[in-house]
Design an enzyme around this catalytic site. Sequence first.
Site, short mmCIF file in Angstrom:
data_model
loop_
_atom_site.label_atom_id
_atom_site.label_comp_id
_atom_site.label_asym_id
_atom_site.label_seq_id
_atom_site.Cartn_x
_atom_site.Cartn_y
_atom_site.Cartn_z
N SER A 166 -2.97 -4.64 6.40
CA SER A 166 -1.77 -4.29 7.14
C SER A 166 -1.92 -4.61 8.63
CB SER A 166 -1.47 -2.80 6.96
OG SER A 166 -0.27 -2.46 7.60
N SER A 198 5.57 -1.06 7.08
CA SER A 198 5.06 0.27 7.40
C SER A 198 3.55 0.15 7.46
CB SER A 198 5.50 1.27 6.33
OG SER A 198 5.20 2.57 6.74
N GLU A 199 2.95 0.52 8.59
CA GLU A 199 1.57 0.09 8.85
C GLU A 199 0.51 0.77 7.98
OE1 GLU A 199 3.61 1.40 11.14
OE2 GLU A 199 2.59 2.89 12.39
N ASN A 200 0.89 1.79 7.21
CA ASN A 200 -0.09 2.33 6.26
C ASN A 200 -0.33 1.38 5.09
OD1 ASN A 200 2.65 3.12 5.67
ND2 ASN A 200 1.87 4.41 4.04
#
Lengths: 235, 218
Positions: B88, B46-48
């Site tokens: 990330s 999840s890119e956060n």
Amino acid sequence: MSGFDKVVSDYAEAMHGLTDGMTVIAGGFGLCGIPEGLISQIKRMGTTGLTVVSNNCGVDGFGLGVLLEDRQIKKMISSYVGENALFEQQLLTGELDVELTPQGTLAEKMRAGGAGIPAFYTATGYGTPVGEGKDVKHFDGRPYILEPSITGDFAIVKAYKADRYGNCIYRHTAQNFNPMAATAGKITVVEVEEIVEPGELDPAHIHTPGIYVDRVIQGTFEKRIERKVTAKENR
Amino acid sequence: MALSREQIAMRVAQEFKDGSYVNLGIGIPTLAANYVPPGIDVMLQSENGLLGMGRYPHEDELDADMINAGKETVTAIKGASIFNSAESFAMIRGGHVDFTVLGAFEVDVNGNIASWMIPGKLVKGMGGAMDLVAGAKNIIVTMTHADKHGNSKLLPACKLPLTGVNCITRIITDLAVLEVKDGAFHLQERAPGVSVAEIKEKTAGKLVAADNVPEMQV
């Protein structure tokens, strides 16, 4: 404040020196990991003409969204401005300028800014509206665009714990942009859930070393959830 | 018959190899997590700033500090890691994520994708989409083959502002699985009961199809 003790006692002292027209870099992703009390202090101060660098701009009535109420923000640099009615309205009337920046590029602009790198090449955004007017260079046959870094007059950061020397750790995904923001402010202010004594945090587990931090303040947080989804609802 | 959203997700999940790191966009891509075949382990990014995203939390597990890239409350699996957003996107941009699955408005024969902006409508932002399409090794686009007015979304050239150029190699729609190469869409599989002629009719860009195109197994 003396020596390496960076703890300040009130919000006025925490944001002292912020004036009209400055650039503020804010940590947080959506409403997760945002320095709630420092944002409220900027609202109380009534500082205007601000350029705010943050992945998002809060929601109506909470987070950075409250700074739109008195038109304190002149320009937002963000990757996603979301469901924020006041934001849309001010954008459409031209009162607010927005520079949409890809999320990874935004994170890297802060990281590079804090690390003394004035610009960098990235493939992200090449051939899209983001790449328009930017310098293009090919490496191994692939095109990249030149992206300038970002630094701010202030960085406002939310951490889980900090010691008096400003060494910070973050909790879960409330980390997000906060460590990069912390490096990129001329004055970096960290609002924390708990202040501890030097030595209480494991030195190897520090996310943000105190050298980046100028002021630490004990905060209180509402920690509002933007999208509550529970296991009952299937993906 | 055109595939349902769930069937598209099911077909997407068949692409994943055991031990893959996968980033799933909002919508149909997210559904793919429910259909990963038995014996295949994937780890969701999840890119956060979360690698090893788990299921949604129960009421007593809700935590404002634990969210996914869609800002939904989420959990982490055993063996997950959490990191800052620069880290990330280093994973994403550096090509360490094996599969990215995302939706699109349009894709063209040169692998260009438009997915974030419709001129005249208020633009909310690209989030991490431009970084993801510039970085992942294998990008799978999921979408309906045509819009609700019947206009093809597989074009000779994208008309909308782009998210990325020359980056899409695989498309899974409600009608077909297609490879994008050499300036054309190459038909690999068709939805059960859907003819090559129908797919051809709904593909505005150049379509290359063999005489015998197998049906998808969904």
